[in-house]
Design a protein around this motif. Structure first.
Motif, PDB file in Angstrom:
ATOM      1  N   ALA A 128      47.424  37.430  35.329  1.00 46.92           N
ATOM      2  CA  ALA A 128      46.520  37.954  36.549  1.00 46.92           C
ATOM      3  C   ALA A 128      47.339  37.114  37.653  1.00 46.92           C
ATOM      4  O   ALA A 128      47.466  37.774  38.568  1.00 46.92           O
ATOM      5  CB  ALA A 128      45.225  37.668  36.407  1.00 46.92           C
ATOM      6  N   GLY A 168      41.136  45.679  38.807  1.00 47.36           N
ATOM      7  CA  GLY A 168      40.972  45.678  37.425  1.00 47.36           C
ATOM      8  C   GLY A 168      41.669  44.616  36.621  1.00 47.36           C
ATOM      9  O   GLY A 168      42.279  44.561  35.737  1.00 47.36           O
ATOM     10  N   ASP A 196      42.201  40.927  34.869  1.00 44.79           N
ATOM     11  CA  ASP A 196      41.406  40.054  34.213  1.00 44.79           C
ATOM     12  C   ASP A 196      41.693  38.479  34.350  1.00 44.79           C
ATOM     13  O   ASP A 196      42.875  38.073  33.818  1.00 44.79           O
ATOM     14  CB  ASP A 196      41.916  40.156  32.429  1.00 44.79           C
ATOM     15  N   THR A 205      40.688  35.431  34.342  1.00 44.57           N
ATOM     16  CA  THR A 205      40.531  34.348  33.320  1.00 44.57           C
ATOM     17  C   THR A 205      41.158  34.798  31.867  1.00 44.57           C
ATOM     18  O   THR A 205      41.130  33.678  31.170  1.00 44.57           O
ATOM     19  CB  THR A 205      39.261  33.866  33.089  1.00 44.57           C
ATOM     20  N   GLY A 206      41.616  35.631  31.563  1.00 44.05           N
ATOM     21  CA  GLY A 206      41.904  35.940  30.315  1.00 44.05           C
ATOM     22  C   GLY A 206      40.784  36.242  29.253  1.00 44.05           C
ATOM     23  O   GLY A 206      41.133  36.307  28.142  1.00 44.05           O
ATOM     24  N   LYS A 207      39.495  36.423  29.741  1.00 45.46           N
ATOM     25  CA  LYS A 207      38.555  36.382  28.650  1.00 45.46           C
ATOM     26  C   LYS A 207      37.921  37.853  28.508  1.00 45.46           C
ATOM     27  O   LYS A 207      36.834  37.776  28.354  1.00 45.46           O
ATOM     28  CB  LYS A 207      37.348  35.416  29.131  1.00 45.46           C
ATOM     29  N   GLY A 208      38.510  38.867  29.319  1.00 44.42           N
ATOM     30  CA  GLY A 208      37.880  40.046  29.295  1.00 44.42           C
ATOM     31  C   GLY A 208      36.950  40.502  30.378  1.00 44.42           C
ATOM     32  O   GLY A 208      36.121  41.449  30.488  1.00 44.42           O
ATOM     33  N   GLN A 209      36.971  39.405  31.451  1.00 44.78           N
ATOM     34  CA  GLN A 209      36.291  39.692  32.511  1.00 44.78           C
ATOM     35  C   GLN A 209      37.124  40.399  33.638  1.00 44.78           C
ATOM     36  O   GLN A 209      38.117  39.663  34.014  1.00 44.78           O
ATOM     37  CB  GLN A 209      35.661  38.530  33.063  1.00 44.78           C
ATOM     38  N   PHE A 210      36.813  41.700  34.248  1.00 43.22           N
ATOM     39  CA  PHE A 210      37.870  42.176  35.010  1.00 43.22           C
ATOM     40  C   PHE A 210      37.250  42.287  36.333  1.00 43.22           C
ATOM     41  O   PHE A 210      35.925  42.424  36.852  1.00 43.22           O
ATOM     42  CB  PHE A 210      38.153  43.627  34.663  1.00 43.22           C
ATOM     43  N   HIS A 217      34.743  44.252  38.709  1.00 44.99           N
ATOM     44  CA  HIS A 217      35.479  45.418  38.882  1.00 44.99           C
ATOM     45  C   HIS A 217      34.528  46.594  38.010  1.00 44.99           C
ATOM     46  O   HIS A 217      33.749  46.389  36.979  1.00 44.99           O
ATOM     47  CB  HIS A 217      36.668  45.486  37.698  1.00 44.99           C
ATOM     48  N   ARG A 249      34.726  49.216  36.158  1.00 46.13           N
ATOM     49  CA  ARG A 249      35.617  49.815  35.233  1.00 46.13           C
ATOM     50  C   ARG A 249      35.160  51.276  34.970  1.00 46.13           C
ATOM     51  O   ARG A 249      36.072  52.222  34.716  1.00 46.13           O
ATOM     52  CB  ARG A 249      35.715  48.836  33.984  1.00 46.13           C
TER      53      ARG A 249
END
Length: 848
Positions: free
Chosen positions: A70, A92, A94, A96-101, A120, A122
């Motif tokens: 990101a 879209g 991520d 933090t790399g934790k699946g939060q977009f 986002h 999505r």
């Protein structure tokens, strides 16, 4: 806000530093980073949004907060910024790399990189982007300013779901009037209401010129502070370009007084001035997703384009009326009648063109008057003051006594004046008069109640109910069209004064040249806007839907509309040749073998309202054929036949042969919808498309009311275009390694650079001025160059001369419809018509 005298006096609201508010709205977060990639400021809600243990302290590396992938995307976006007043969007990510977009926007402010983000949407993103094409298509059908505004208000409300959407138009005194509205039926109408200029303070107007999109998601939400509030220079962070910037308490109170819980505003800017505004109100908190707000912003850009097109067409009609008036006047005055004795004739010619109640003519110390006008003594009292007080140009006023006190002597019968000075340094003038009227202005509440008494704290207005103000002693307003006709009449009268001298011939030639230049410049400006929108869509390809070919589809459709616009403006917004349109659409697919196309029948001139519809239909037919039909095969061909029916309608027949086997599509996209439904829906005609195995067949019927005079062509094959010349397929081709692009629009320049690199050019240099271009040529000789013909206030001729001297092949990019001879004189190998894309560049890039 408050109502004070305009001019040099600043109101309390005007002094408020709304860009230094040191807080953001709670629906998103903000991080400001220095040039080392470390946090300098952060909103207090960053930790909660990103799931961090605490708010990042100043000096914290961005890499410790944002995931590598990101962060790389954000850094790349920062490199694409075109300047301090621009922003780049990424959807879209991520973070933090934790699946939060999150949807993100980046811009620069006082040497800091500003990163703003919000959750986002999505599940809705694809739906939001898919709105772009149908929204643009609906706006393009508008033929009047009123219709365009009504359509825009309806579309914005349908997209965003706000309770009320209004279109404001700003008047010369900066007050705003609601000229279109779409609302919930439970709300009282605001249509027709006026709002005082002070309701939008001066610094807010300036911010709207720079950052044209503003949203307040919840009027009652607490603002989130930025930490630390002050930077190293002891100043708050400049949030001029921020999408999250919080708002002043005064503005929030003003909106709550209107019963508004959330708002969205989009500025409409024309010629670098605020023309109006799209304003959305909701009774409760509301936050459309960032992707949907981006679509609304694109709608506003298309609105500005369509507005300019409509106003250009109106201006051309006005010039034609003025030219007709001037020609008649010159013909009548050719007999040697003195100017003073010509007043009855001038008044007769003006009747029905500029409404007036009286007229005065003062020439060679002789005075003539008619209707409600001052007598000779009264006029001689003001004559010396007209030029010295009002200047030497045409001047319009609703109350002349406000500028020339002596005019108060006859203000009871002649208040408003349209003054046409006839010479410099003398009192000669033609003046049109209007009687005083009692005018009623319907304000949104009593504007005077916004003013605070001395020593009291200023409070925003609390009532917005319709409040009528009666203005006495002023005449009706002189419209911009009337002032333009008057200015042209003034030039004609001056020409009459000079008709016996050699200056007459020079003056008329210069006026004609200026007229042609103005028409060309207006056409150039509209085509340049088309080029900008096309480039913006192309540059947003990766962000929009990530569907390959999206930018090419949109760009092709806008290019088709540009071709249609060029053809109809070439005839002063009149009927244009259908054969010329078909040739322009088919020529790009057959430069190597013109025998693949056969065009027969009687050409017709199609009216402007139908011309753009046919442009889209023919474009989609040609595009589909090139992708899937006969034009995708080397042996394929297309035959187009034009014929008039017994009822005078136009029958257009399209036949494909020699291509791959055809099967009917399993789904109908927007392009297919244009082909099958545009003519029946918009023109009440007919469309029949058949997918036969040997090739597509299509028959269309255009009603006779959309057709003008015709001329016959027994057989036509598209003539070669003047600019792109293809080398034979067998000839060796050499692609340039180094290309110079000279373009004063950074958006078009970046789009051209990206297209060149996609075509394999390794070294592309961008310049925006004559000085920079000539220095680039001297520093390192390019192999090829693309030059914008019109570089703002500069001419590109010195660049062309330098390239010729260096032996460099170059092409000229232009939005002008005419002037091919001038381009050849400059030594250009070809002309690149705006808007252009990668396909057009590729045709010109290689040489034998």
């Amino acid at each position: 806000m408050n109502l004070h005298q305009r001019g040099d006096t600043l109101t309390e609201c005007d002094r408020e530093a709304i860009h230094h508010i040191a807080a953001v709205q709670s629906f998103g977060g903000l991080i400001a980073a220095d040039d080392k990639g470390c946090v300098a400021h952060a909103s207090a809600n960053v930790a909660g949004l990103l799931g961090l243990a605490e708010t990042p302290a100043p000096g914290t590396p961005l890499a410790a907060i944002i995931a590598p992938e990101a962060l790389a995307a954000l850094e790349q976006a920062l490199t694409h910024l075109a300047g301090v007043d621009t922003l780049e969007r990424r959807f879209g990510l991520d973070l933090t790399g934790k699946g939060q977009f999150f949807d993100c926007a980046v811009h620069l402010s006082c040497g800091l990189s500003i990163i703003e983000f919000e959750p986002h949407a999505r599940n809705d993103f694809a739906d939001h982007v898919s709105m772009i094409v149908p929204v643009i298509a609906q706006l393009e059908q508008s033929t009047s300013v009123a219709g365009l505004c009504d359509t825009a208000a309806r579309l914005v409300r349908q997209m965003t779901g706000y309770d009320r959407v209004m279109i404001y138009r700003f008047h010369p005194d900066e007050s705003g009037e609601v000229i279109a509205e779409d609302r919930d039926e439970a709300l009282e109408p605001y249509l027709g209401l006026r709002y005082p200029a002070a309701d939008i303070p001066q610094q807010a107007r300036e911010l709207f010129r720079r950052n044209r999109f503003r949203i307040i998601a919840d009027m009652n939400a607490e603002a989130v502070p930025i930490v630390p509030a002050l930077g190293a220079d002891d100043m708050p962070l400049d949030l001029s370009m921020s999408m999250l910037r919080s708002h002043s308490k005064m503005h929030l109170a003003y909106m709550r007084n209107m019963g508004v819980g959330a708002s969205l505003a989009i500025a409409i800017v024309r010629h670098d001035r605020l023309w109006g505004m799209i304003s959305c109100h909701h009774r409760e908190a509301r936050l459309p997703p960032y992707s949907l707000r981006t679509v609304a912003e694109l709608l506003s850009q298309t609105f500005s384009l369509m507005l300019d097109r409509i106003l250009v067409a109106q201006a051309e009609g006005l010039r034609e009326r003025a030219r007709h008036l001037n020609d008649r006047l010159l013909l009548r005055l050719a007999g040697g009648v003195t100017l003073a004795d010509s007043l009855p004739m001038i008044e007769e010619l003006l009747r029905g063109t500029i409404q007036h109640d009286g007229i005065s003519l003062f020439a060679d110390d002789e005075y003539r008057a008619s209707g409600k006008a001052p007598d000779e003594t009264q006029f001689r009292a003001i004559a010396p003051l007209l030029a010295s007080t009002l200047g030497g140009a045409t001047h319009a006023t609703t109350r002349l006594a406000d500028q020339v006190a002596e005019a108060a002597a006859f203000a009871d019968r002649a208040a408003g004046a349209l003054v046409l000075p006839l010479s410099r340094g003398t009192r000669d003038a033609l003046v049109l008069w209007r009687r005083p009227l009692d005018r009623v202005i319907q304000w949104a509440g009593d504007p005077a109640k916004a003013a605070a008494a001395p020593g009291e704290l200023l409070q925003p207005r609390a009532s917005f109910a319709a409040w009528c103000e009666t203005v006495r002693g002023h005449s009706a307003e002189w419209s911009a069209d009337e002032c333009e006709i008057a200015a042209r009449l003034r030039r004609t009268l001056i020409e009459v004064v000079l008709r016996m001298s050699e200056d007459l011939t020079r003056e008329r030639a210069r006026a004609a040249q200026q007229q042609d230049l103005l028409i060309a410049e207006l056409n150039h400006r509209v085509r340049n806007i088309l080029g900008l929108i096309r480039a913006l869509v192309a540059q947003s390809q990766a962000e929009a839907l990530s569907v390959p070919g999206f930018a090419a589809i949109i760009g092709g459709r806008i290019a088709a509309l540009a071709t249609a616009h060029e053809n109809i403006t070439a005839k002063n917004w009149g009927p244009a040749s259908l054969v010329r349109l078909i040739e322009a659409e088919l020529a790009p697919y057959g430069a190597a073998d013109r025998t693949r196309f056969r065009l027969t029948g009687d050409d017709v001139l199609v009216t402007p309202e139908a011309y753009t519809i046919l442009a889209l239909v023919v474009h989609e037919l040609a595009t589909n054929s090139a992708k899937y039909g006969s034009l995708s095969a080397r042996a394929g061909s297309v035959e187009v036949t034009l014929a008039r029916t017994a009822f005078g309608d136009l029958a257009l027949r399209w036949r494909e042969a020699g291509g791959p086997p055809v099967t009917a599509p399993t789904r109908h996209g927007f392009g297919s919808t244009i082909i099958t439904r545009s003519i029946p829906h918009d023109l009440q005609g007919e469309a029949d498309v058949r997918y036969k195995l040997a090739g597509v067949e299509a028959d269309f019927l255009v009603p006779a009311r959309y057709l003008a005079a015709a001329y016959t062509v027994a057989l036509r094959v598209p003539a070669p275009l003047p600019e792109p010349q293809h080398p034979p397929a067998s000839s060796p081709q050499h692609q340039p390694a180094r290309v110079l692009v000279v373009e004063d629009s950074i958006i078009i320049a970046l789009d051209t650079e990206e297209n060149l690199k996609r075509l394999g050019v390794g070294d592309v240099r961008l310049e925006s001025s004559v000085t920079g271009a000539i220095a680039a040529i001297a520093e390192q000789r390019p192999d090829f160059a693309i030059i914008d013909f019109n570089l703002g206030s500069e001419s590109s001729e010195p660049i062309a001369e330098a390239l010729r001297a260096a032996g460099v092949r170059f092409v000229l990019a232009t939005g002008y419809a005419e002037g091919a001879g001038s381009f050849e004189r400059l030594g250009a190998a070809a002309v690149l018509r705006k808007p252009y894309g990668m396909t057009e560049i590729e045709r010109l890039l290689t040489v034998q």
